[in-house]
Design an enzyme around this catalytic site. Structure first.
Site, PDB file in Angstrom:
ATOM      1  CG  ASP A   1      -9.627   2.155  -0.315  1.00 37.29           C
ATOM      2  OD1 ASP A   1      -9.275   0.972  -0.460  1.00 37.29           O
ATOM      3  OD2 ASP A   1      -8.927   2.993   0.289  1.00 37.29           O
TER       4      ASP A   1
ATOM      5  CG  ASP B   1      -2.231   0.661   1.062  1.00 46.14           C
ATOM      6  OD1 ASP B   1      -2.351   1.463   0.126  1.00 46.14           O
ATOM      7  OD2 ASP B   1      -3.141   0.416   1.867  1.00 46.14           O
TER       8      ASP B   1
HETATM    9  C1  DGJ Z   1      -5.921   1.630   1.990  1.00 45.99           C
HETATM   10  C2  DGJ Z   1      -6.315   0.428   1.170  1.00 45.99           C
HETATM   11  O1  DGJ Z   1      -6.820   0.828  -0.060  1.00 45.99           O
HETATM   12  C3  DGJ Z   1      -7.314  -0.417   1.955  1.00 45.99           C
HETATM   13  O2  DGJ Z   1      -7.748  -1.501   1.190  1.00 45.99           O
HETATM   14  C4  DGJ Z   1      -6.668  -0.867   3.232  1.00 45.99           C
HETATM   15  O3  DGJ Z   1      -5.607  -1.736   2.943  1.00 45.99           O
HETATM   16  C5  DGJ Z   1      -6.181   0.333   4.029  1.00 45.99           C
HETATM   17  N1  DGJ Z   1      -5.353   1.189   3.236  1.00 45.99           N
HETATM   18  C6  DGJ Z   1      -5.436  -0.111   5.245  1.00 45.99           C
HETATM   19  O4  DGJ Z   1      -4.888   0.933   5.938  1.00 45.99           O
END
Ligand code: DGJ
Length: 695
Positions: A511, A444
């Site tokens: 997301d 991430d």
């Molecule tokens: C952002 C990601 O897009 C989510 O899926 C998740 O992993 C969160 N970060 C976790 O902090």
């Protein structure tokens, strides 16, 4: 008999023609329908005809634009020499052809500066990859303040741009807008691709649709700040520049040094946006990804328990995930020391002993014994000020002189320009992977690089180098652990691009997991990306994002249009839910080859319904998903007119209907969907394969 030096770069269904003009400049004469060499040879530049013979006519056909005193376009290469001059005059010097690669060397007439343009041809996928290297052979340091390196001449008749804008949890969407008579610009800043738009675009004359019309499309293979400028020049020519964002960029090329601009890939199709997507999907699967092996059905803990993960809940989830057929279990954020919310722990990549008293290995082993792979979420480029890593190495972050760094999501960005930081990240990940027998990382990146670099390395170079170093670390990890799959992520899809995909295996595209929103977002994503890189989860209802309530079946059907995953608290699912989930996962696995590696057709998207089809390249099987969004005025969903099947073959559906391919294409497959957020899946088999039909 040609008197010109001209190259006709041919793919299966397109030609790209470059030639050396009378004055030694390299110019593009054609990009579009396939031309024979004889036809290519008869092409002329517009000025050959004396059109617009005005003193205000700027040149626009050159393969790179520069301050040559004649070209009024924004320079794609912008030099400053020690004597203050910014003028270059690049003339063709030599060509080298090697298989499907052509290199054209241009040299400045006065200084020892070379610009080497490369063209890698991917004939089957109808893609050409353009590269640009700037070589300083002189004995002076040369400053570069723009290094796009790629100018694309687009047809004058192109009137409309299609692109993929978005914002957090609303990425990407599909937008189409007329090109202005001037510069239409898209960009990503902050050292990453960004939610604001993908570095991808397509142009057409305003009439192309899914199956019809000429479409020209290009994308940048780069995950840092970027810029696309599509300019209609004063002679009404159209061209596009796609490259590193030049804002604040200053690169000093010492004598003997060279620099590569990020590659740009381009494709043309006469078969509309569907044709262009086919080309991109094939290219990504065949040439960008390391492999197109089937991606596993995943369980991810994020929307189930957020930061509140621990051994017992994860074991329970893993048990259930295995029961419904998941093949991979990923513990998302929250598993490491000091990580109970967004404000701590990044950098301390050790299990939290309060949550996992015996470490992560027992969980990993249990997951493996349940027949699943095991993975973890990481954000290796970041550090929380509230972490041991930051306390020990406060100097490992990007700063600007003495400025206080700005926290976003409670975190700072590690300075990947330092070899010791890269080494630390690599060793940390190697330890994590080895000690916990990991098969998967979700990688991430949750904030932009807004304050970058100390004085010695300022000038935007830090941001450029961050991306290169990121790629380097990813490659080293992959080389050491070839079995490891990596899912790229940046607060959703803010680093979904062909650059990142060259170093990872799939991406978390957004997301937003609300299924209705996802239909639109996944559709937009599919313009540039194939389904086998599109991670997609079934999450809870009501949606965490917007509170919308939807059935489990509808959520499964939407998630099955990408790489299926489950991201809900499945310990709360009842028997009927679990039974449905088992059926859905089985159905997905049976058709995974079609969805992930087949050919996609976006059948339609209207106000109240949509449908997509995936079929094998031999047209023997298809799977079709139809969705009723919100039913209005008792309207029936339109028949699904399938594509890419064989007109003269007979096909059967899994519910026992029989149609010819011709009928499926013209009359269409009737579907009966009523109510809001209703959906159906139909499997279609060519007769002869009928024994494979289930139920
Ligand atoms: C952002 C990601 O897009 C989510 O899926 C998740 O992993 C969160 N970060 C976790 O902090």
């Amino acid at each position: 008999m040609t008197t010109r030096t001209l190259w006709n770069l041919k793919t299966a269904r397109s030609s790209y023609v470059v030639s050396v003009g009378t004055d030694g400049r390299l110019e593009n004469l054609h990009w579009g329908v396939p031309l024979s060499d004889e036809e290519a040879d008869s092409l002329h530049t517009p000025t050959d005809f004396g059109i617009f013979p005005s003193s205000f006519s700027a040149s626009s056909g050159d393969e790179v634009s520069s301050r040559d005193g004649r070209d009024l376009r924004t320079p794609s290469l912008d030099f400053t020499f020690p004597d203050g001059s910014r003028v270059v005059n690049l003339k063709f010097a030599e060509a080298q052809a090697d298989g499907d690669t052509l290199s054209l060397v241009m040299t400045d007439v006065r200084r020892e500066i070379d610009v080497i343009l490369t063209y890698d041809i991917f004939p089957e996928q109808d893609v050409i990859r353009r590269g640009c290297r700037i070589v300083n052979r002189s004995s002076d340091t040369v400053r570069l303040s723009a290094v796009s390196g790629v100018d694309l001449k687009l047809p004058r008749r192109a009137k409309r741009i299609t692109y993929l804008p978005g914002r957090w949890a609303a990425d990407p969407q599909l937008a189409q807008t007329p090109l202005i008579d001037g510069i239409t610009q898209l960009e990503g800043r902050g050292g990453f691709t960004g939610h604001r738009s993908k570095p991808w675009f397509a142009v057409d004359d305003g009439t192309a649709n899914e199956t019809f019309g000429e479409v020209w499309s290009a994308s940048l293979m780069w995950s840092g700040s970027w810029k696309l400028a599509v300019e209609r020049t004063t002679v009404e020519e159209l061209h596009a520049q796609l490259g590193i964002h030049e804002d604040g960029l200053l690169v000093d090329l010492a004598p003997g040094e060279s620099m590569d601009a990020p590659n740009v890939v381009l494709t043309y199709s006469a078969a509309g946006f569907g044709g262009v997507s086919d080309n991109w999907h094939d290219f990504v699967r065949d040439e960008v990804l390391r492999s197109s092996e089937p991606r596993p059905v995943l369980f991810n803990s994020w929307e189930a328990h957020m930061f509140d993960v621990n051994e017992s809940t994860q074991l329970e989830l893993a048990q259930r995930a295995a029961e419904i057929g998941c093949e991979l279990f990923v513990v998302d954020d929250g598993w490491f020391r000091g990580r109970n919310d967004e404000h701590g722990g990044l950098g301390d990549w050790y299990h939290d002993p309060r949550k996992f008293p015996a470490g992560l290995l027992p969980l990993s082993r249990r997951v493996h014994s349940l027949g699943m792979k095991f993975g973890l979420w990481v954000e290796p480029e970041m550090v929380s000020p509230r972490s041991d890593l930051f306390r020990e190495h406060p100097d490992w972050i990007y700063t600007a002189g003495g400025e206080t760094p700005v926290e976003m999501r409670g975190q700072l960005v590690l300075d990947l320009g330092r070899a010791e930081v890269r080494r630390h990240i690599r060793q940390t990940l190697e330890r994590l992977i080895t000690d916990n027998e990991l098969d998967y990382l979700k990688w991430d990146f949750n904030r932009p690089i807004t304050v970058a670099g100390d004085a010695a390395r300022s000038g935007g170079v830090v941001v450029r180098d961050h991306v290169r170093h990121l790629y380097e670390v990813l490659d080293e990890i992959r080389e050491k652990f070839p079995h490891l799959l990596i899912e790229g992520c940046a607060g959703g899809g803010a680093r979904a691009d062909y650059g990142m995909l060259s170093h990872t295996d799939l991406v978390w595209p957004t997301d937003n997991t609300d299924p209705l929103d996802r239909i639109e977002l996944q559709r937009a994503f599919s313009f540039a990306f194939p389904a086998n890189v599109t991670s997609s989860w079934v999450t809870g209802s009501p949606s965490l994002l917007n509170g919308r309530v939807s059935s489990l079946e509808f959520r499964f059907h939407v998630a099955m249009c990408g790489v299926l995953g489950v991201g809900d608290d499945i310990t709360l699912w009842d028997d009927a839910d679990l039974e449905l989930a088992r059926r859905m996962v089985g159905l997905y696995k049976r058709n995974r080859d079609l969805v992930q590696n087949g050919r996609l057709s976006r059948l339609f998207l209207s106000e109240d319904s949509s449908a997509v089809q995936y079929n094998d390249h031999a047209a023997t099987r298809a799977i079709v998903f139809a969705f009723a969004h919100g039913r209005a005025f008792g309207r029936r969903i339109e028949n699904l007119r399938l594509r890419n099947l064989m007109p003269n073959a007979w096909y059967r559906t899994n519910d026992g209907r029989r149609y010819s391919g011709r009928m499926l294409a013209s009359v269409g497959l009737p579907v009966d969907l009523t109510g809001d957020l209703a959906s159906t899946v139909i499997e279609v088999y060519q007769e002869g394969l009928v024994s494979g039909i289930d139920g």
